[in-house]
Design an enzyme around this catalytic site. Structure first.
Site, PDB file in Angstrom:
ATOM      1  N   ARG A   1       0.827  -1.215   0.000  1.00 59.62           N
ATOM      2  CA  ARG A   1       0.000   0.000   0.000  1.00 59.62           C
ATOM      3  C   ARG A   1       0.858   1.260   0.000  1.00 59.62           C
ATOM      4  NH1 ARG A   1      -5.461   0.045   0.871  1.00 59.62           N
ATOM      5  NH2 ARG A   1      -6.402  -1.990   1.227  1.00 59.62           N
TER       6      ARG A   1
ATOM      7  N   GLU B   1      -2.111  -8.461   3.845  1.00 60.20           N
ATOM      8  CA  GLU B   1      -3.564  -8.499   4.005  1.00 60.20           C
ATOM      9  C   GLU B   1      -4.092  -9.834   3.491  1.00 60.20           C
ATOM     10  OE1 GLU B   1      -5.456  -5.066   2.398  1.00 60.20           O
ATOM     11  OE2 GLU B   1      -3.935  -3.683   3.155  1.00 60.20           O
TER      12      GLU B   1
ATOM     13  N   GLU C   1     -10.141  -1.477  -5.470  1.00 61.00           N
ATOM     14  CA  GLU C   1      -9.409  -0.570  -4.580  1.00 61.00           C
ATOM     15  C   GLU C   1      -8.004  -0.314  -5.114  1.00 61.00           C
ATOM     16  OE1 GLU C   1      -8.287   0.160   0.102  1.00 61.00           O
ATOM     17  OE2 GLU C   1      -9.761  -1.351  -0.457  1.00 61.00           O
TER      18      GLU C   1
ATOM     19  N   ASP D   1     -11.835   6.902 -11.179  1.00 68.00           N
ATOM     20  CA  ASP D   1     -12.103   8.308 -10.872  1.00 68.00           C
ATOM     21  C   ASP D   1     -11.065   9.166 -11.582  1.00 68.00           C
ATOM     22  OD1 ASP D   1     -13.046  10.638  -9.816  1.00 68.00           O
ATOM     23  OD2 ASP D   1     -12.129  10.359  -7.845  1.00 68.00           O
TER      24      ASP D   1
ATOM     25  N   HIS E   1     -18.604  -7.357   1.600  1.00 69.79           N
ATOM     26  CA  HIS E   1     -17.873  -8.168   0.622  1.00 69.79           C
ATOM     27  C   HIS E   1     -17.862  -7.356  -0.672  1.00 69.79           C
ATOM     28  CE1 HIS E   1     -17.825 -11.610   3.267  1.00 69.79           C
ATOM     29  NE2 HIS E   1     -19.145 -11.639   3.335  1.00 69.79           N
TER      30      HIS E   1
ATOM     31  N   CYS F   1     -16.294  -7.662  -3.345  1.00 68.42           N
ATOM     32  CA  CYS F   1     -16.255  -8.437  -4.594  1.00 68.42           C
ATOM     33  C   CYS F   1     -17.661  -8.742  -5.099  1.00 68.42           C
ATOM     34  CB  CYS F   1     -15.499  -9.739  -4.387  1.00 68.42           C
ATOM     35  SG  CYS F   1     -13.779  -9.514  -3.872  1.00 68.42           S
TER      36      CYS F   1
END
Length: 858
Positions: free
Chosen positions: A512, A545, A556, A613, A824, A826
């Site tokens: 990240r 993660e 994400e 975006d 969730h 997904c």
């Protein structure tokens, strides 16, 4: 001839020796073949029973021959079949179907359908059709004129009977020859006594006056419109019935002639009859929608491409109101057939000829709207050969074979104008969308037909103008998934053959805190070593993660990458505070490879069905489709500069003295440095004047949008097409639709989301927690709504088609507790405990969506 005998005769003739009824053949071809055989047998039958009308006829098998013995109807039917089998000659002129005049058929709406012979209504001879004026051997004219029709109407109104008009309309509107010569721009000044030469004389006069120009039709449209107005002014139902039944009788003959006899090639004036029919102001009425209009569309769909192009050019001269009327008529037919039909996974809308033929007809009006709009010249194309090949439908298919151009692309090429070149059509693009059709369409089946390119399988994806962006995005999703599965199969096959373990996915493992470094380095290696791996399904794993990527983790990932890429610290893009959009930094220190990787990221987002975006002006998407930026694009990307240049073009004073501008552009970078660029050779010494200001504006826009960022954008586009080069993206979508595909819909309609949401785990629409949830959500600010979308789906963007396409699921996650809501991403599932109060729900929900970050295992 009885129906049974006629049927047996037709079948025997349509299926000669060696071709039995069970033999595989296209249904439409079989139907048309039977119709042709039936028509030929009927001509023999009428020759035997009525004759050809020539008293000196020497044909021994003609009733007009002096040596012919009369036959009964049954004997004539048998003899007609024998003549057909032996290919006996027919009399010239051919026998006319006079017998049908007194043996009318009953149509579905209870109106008698006239199938009588063609009759003319001219200025001199309409009186011969009036009651009491029929004379033995009277000459019957063979086409309509405005003056003759008006005189007949006046006489009929005076006599109190419209029977002559009704009979004449039925005869002319059911005859191809009569109708195509009616209401022409030039009419013969005198009539010859021999009626068999009148149309020939008419043809010669039209030819002598050189009316047959490349795109000009000989039809007098204004005369047609005035004639229809005069006919319907009397509100006579017989007139409407005559036109309706005439069209029902005419259309199958037109279809037959176009399909098998090349009627248009023999006489380009054939197009006149289509214009006359389409000008009927009552064509949209229910009486036509059931039978007449579908038959007409089926006939019109048989027009060759050159004829379609001529009609498109002709209709491009219509006003927006009149062209919209034609479009609405065809759209009404499609809607009526969709809503009244019983369609399923077995019986598709693609199998309904009335709908598919109407779509083909609609494409003519669509191209007409393009031609009548603001169309750019071809010199605004980027000089990229590979892009141009794909643009014209010559890209390679999955099997390595070159795809045939779609019917719409062929029509575009024939008229010399592409849809991509049209900035503003005469009618809005949305006027051609048909919502009921899009809702009923089985997109996966249609996509299969599109890929197969079989002649007997109709695909609406070949006519993408009729489909909404949401439907086309679903088709693109199927295309991308098919390619992913194909890559996966090839990987497995390769591993079996080579004995090596190969990764079936495009796997990215990132941190990240270093997402740009990790992601772009990995993508750069893949793009250089094996670019085909970019076509594999993306699988993202965040280091440390536990989240398993079923779509939500990738969402994400893209969100975080985009945030970093457009960060001002990188200096790759310039942010405009007025437009809130980004543009390429011409003085960026980043390498071409960095811009290429950004293009890859954008392509991967489309390929993996992820909305980003990003905020690019429309010219970026136009340039991705091989179009150059022009002065018009500045209005969207650089509005202040556009207004300044527009003011110069509109200035009425002394441009040279007042503006004191030369052919130079002054540029400043993000670091305060400045530079000057000459727009033409020795431009610093060339003043801008009234005479050359248009050239100055064009060169200025070309430099800002193309030349100054050519290096950066070329790399960006190369990266984008490394992922999408085999995709039908540019075939399905226009630039504004690609923006919608990448950025999503701007409308945050949470009412639509509420209506489309499903419930699970014990929750229903009437559960108190659910009611409290929606009351809270509708009161959220726009930022809080975006946070909720991000929390529940992994993206704060609205998908193409609106939030109703999101399919959110709210599931009960146990009884009241202090646990925070979870999701969730997904699968777009939001898990809510059954909180005891609305206040507690608000507090827990806001805390969850505000501080949510990362993935874990539940």
């Amino acid at each position: 001839m009885s129906k049974k005998e006629e049927s047996e005769a037709v079948q025997a003739a349509a299926f000669p020796a060696g071709l039995e009824p069970g033999t595989e053949e296209e249904p439409e071809d079989a139907d048309m073949k039977r119709a042709a055989v039936k028509q030929q047998i009927e001509l023999y039958y009428y020759q035997l029973t009525e004759g050809c009308g020539n008293t000196a006829c020497s044909n021994q098998s003609c009733a007009s021959s002096g040596s012919f013995s009369p036959l009964s109807k049954n004997d004539a039917a048998v003899q007609a079949l024998e003549l057909f089998k032996s290919k006996a000659p027919l009399c010239s002129p051919k026998p006319r179907k006079v017998a049908r005049t007194t043996n009318d058929r009953q149509t579905t709406n209870g109106v008698r359908e006239s199938l009588s012979t063609p009759v003319q209504c001219s200025e001199e001879s309409h009186k011969s059709n009036l009651p009491g004026t029929e004379k033995q051997g009277a000459r019957k004219p063979k086409f309509l004129t405005e003056t003759g029709l008006q005189e007949m109407l006046d006489s009929c109104e005076k006599d109190g009977s419209f029977s002559p008009v009704i009979r004449t309309l039925g005869e002319v509107f059911s005859s191809v020859e009569a109708l195509k010569h009616s209401f022409c721009k030039s009419q013969p000044e005198s009539q010859l006594p021999d009626t068999s030469t009148e149309i020939e004389k008419h043809d010669r006069e039209l030819s002598e006056k050189e009316i047959h120009k490349e795109d000009e039709l000989t039809i007098d449209v204004e005369a047609v419109r005035r004639s229809y107005a005069a006919l319907f002014r009397h509100n006579n139902s017989g007139v409407e019935n005559a036109l309706l039944n005439g069209l029902i009788s005419l259309s199958p003959n037109v279809e037959l002639e176009l399909r098998y006899h090349c009627a248009y090639q023999q006489d380009p004036r054939y197009l006149n009859l289509f214009v006359i029919i389409l000008e009927n102001p009552n064509l949209h009425s229910p009486e036509y929608l059931e039978t007449a209009l579908p038959l007409f569309c089926r006939a019109m769909s048989q027009l060759p491409i050159k004829a379609q192009a001529r009609l498109a050019r002709f209709f491009s001269g219509y006003s927006a109101e009149r062209l919209r009327g034609l479009v609405e008529t065809i759209q009404q037919l499609i809607t009526f057939k969709v809503l009244s039909g019983s369609f399923s996974r077995v019986h598709l809308v693609n199998d309904e000829s009335a709908i598919t033929c109407a779509a083909k007809v609609l494409s003519i009006f669509y191209i007409a709207s393009i031609l009548a709009g603001e169309v750019e010249m071809a010199d605004t194309d980027e000089p990229d050969v590979s892009l141009q090949r794909r643009r014209h439908g010559s890209s390679e298919s999955d099997e390595g074979q070159e795809r045939k151009p779609t019917p719409l692309q062929v029509l575009e090429k024939e008229v010399g104008a592409r849809v991509i070149n049209c900035r503003c059509p005469l009618l809005p693009f949305t006027d051609f969308h048909n919502e009921p059709l899009n809702e009923q369409l089985e997109v996966d089946k249609d996509y299969t037909y599109y890929k197969s390119q079989l002649e007997d399988r109709f695909s609406f994806l070949n006519y993408p103008f009729i489909l909404t962006p949401a439907t086309k995005s679903l088709a693109l999703y199927y295309d991308n998934r098919v390619r992913m599965f194909s890559e996966r199969r090839m990987t497995v096959l390769y591993s079996l053959v080579q004995g090596q373990v190969v990764q079936p996915y495009l796997k990215l493992r990132v941190r990240r805190d270093h997402i740009i470094d990790d992601a772009l380095v990995r993508l750069e290696m893949i793009s250089m070593e094996n670019p085909a791996d970019l076509k594999k399904q993306l699988y993202v794993e965040f280091e440390g993660e536990q989240g398993i990527d079923e779509g939500g983790v990738s969402k994400e990932f893209f969100q975080l990458v985009v945030e970093e890429i457009f960060n001002a610290d990188y200096g790759m893009f310039i942010y405009d505070d007025q437009t809130h959009m980004y543009w390429f930094n011409p003085s960026s220190f980043e390498t071409d490879a960095q811009f290429k990787l950004i293009g890859i990221v954008l392509g991967l987002a489309i390929y993996n069905n992820v909305i980003l975006d990003v905020h690019f002006p429309m010219v970026v998407y136009r340039k991705l489709m091989a179009k150059k930026g022009t002065f018009l694009d500045l209005q969207d990307s650089h509005p202040v500069l556009h207004q300044s240049l527009k003011s110069m073009l509109e200035y009425e004073g002394d441009v040279e003295e007042d503006f004191m501008a030369t052919f130079c552009v002054g540029m400043s970078d993000l670091f305060g440095g400045s530079s000057t660029h000459e727009l033409k050779e020795n431009g610093n010494n060339v003043p801008v004047t009234v005479d050359n200001r248009q050239e100055y504006v064009d060169l200025y826009a070309d430099y800002i949008l193309n030349k100054s960022v050519e290096k950066q954008f070329t790399a960006f586009r190369q990266g984008f097409h490394m992922v999408t080069d085999e995709s039908p993206l540019e075939e399905f979508f226009r630039p504004e639709e690609i923006e919608l595909l990448i950025c999503g819909c701007p409308d945050f309609d949470f009412k639509a989301l509420e209506e489309s949401t499903d419930y699970d785990g014990g929750f229903t629409r009437d559960s108190q927690t659910v009611k409290d949830f929606w009351e809270l959500v509708h009161g959220f600010s726009e930022d809080e709504k975006k946070q909720l979308l991000m929390f529940a789906t992994g993206s704060d963007r609205v998908p193409v088609g609106g939030l109703s396409k999101l399919k959110l699921v709210i599931a009960r996650n146990g009884p009241d507790s202090d646990r925070l809501p979870t999701s969730h991403t997904c699968f777009n599932v939001l898990l809510l405990p059954e909180y005891s109060s609305k206040d507690k729900l608000r507090e827990r929900l806001l805390k969850a969506i505000t501080h949510a970050k990362g993935f874990g295992m539940l």
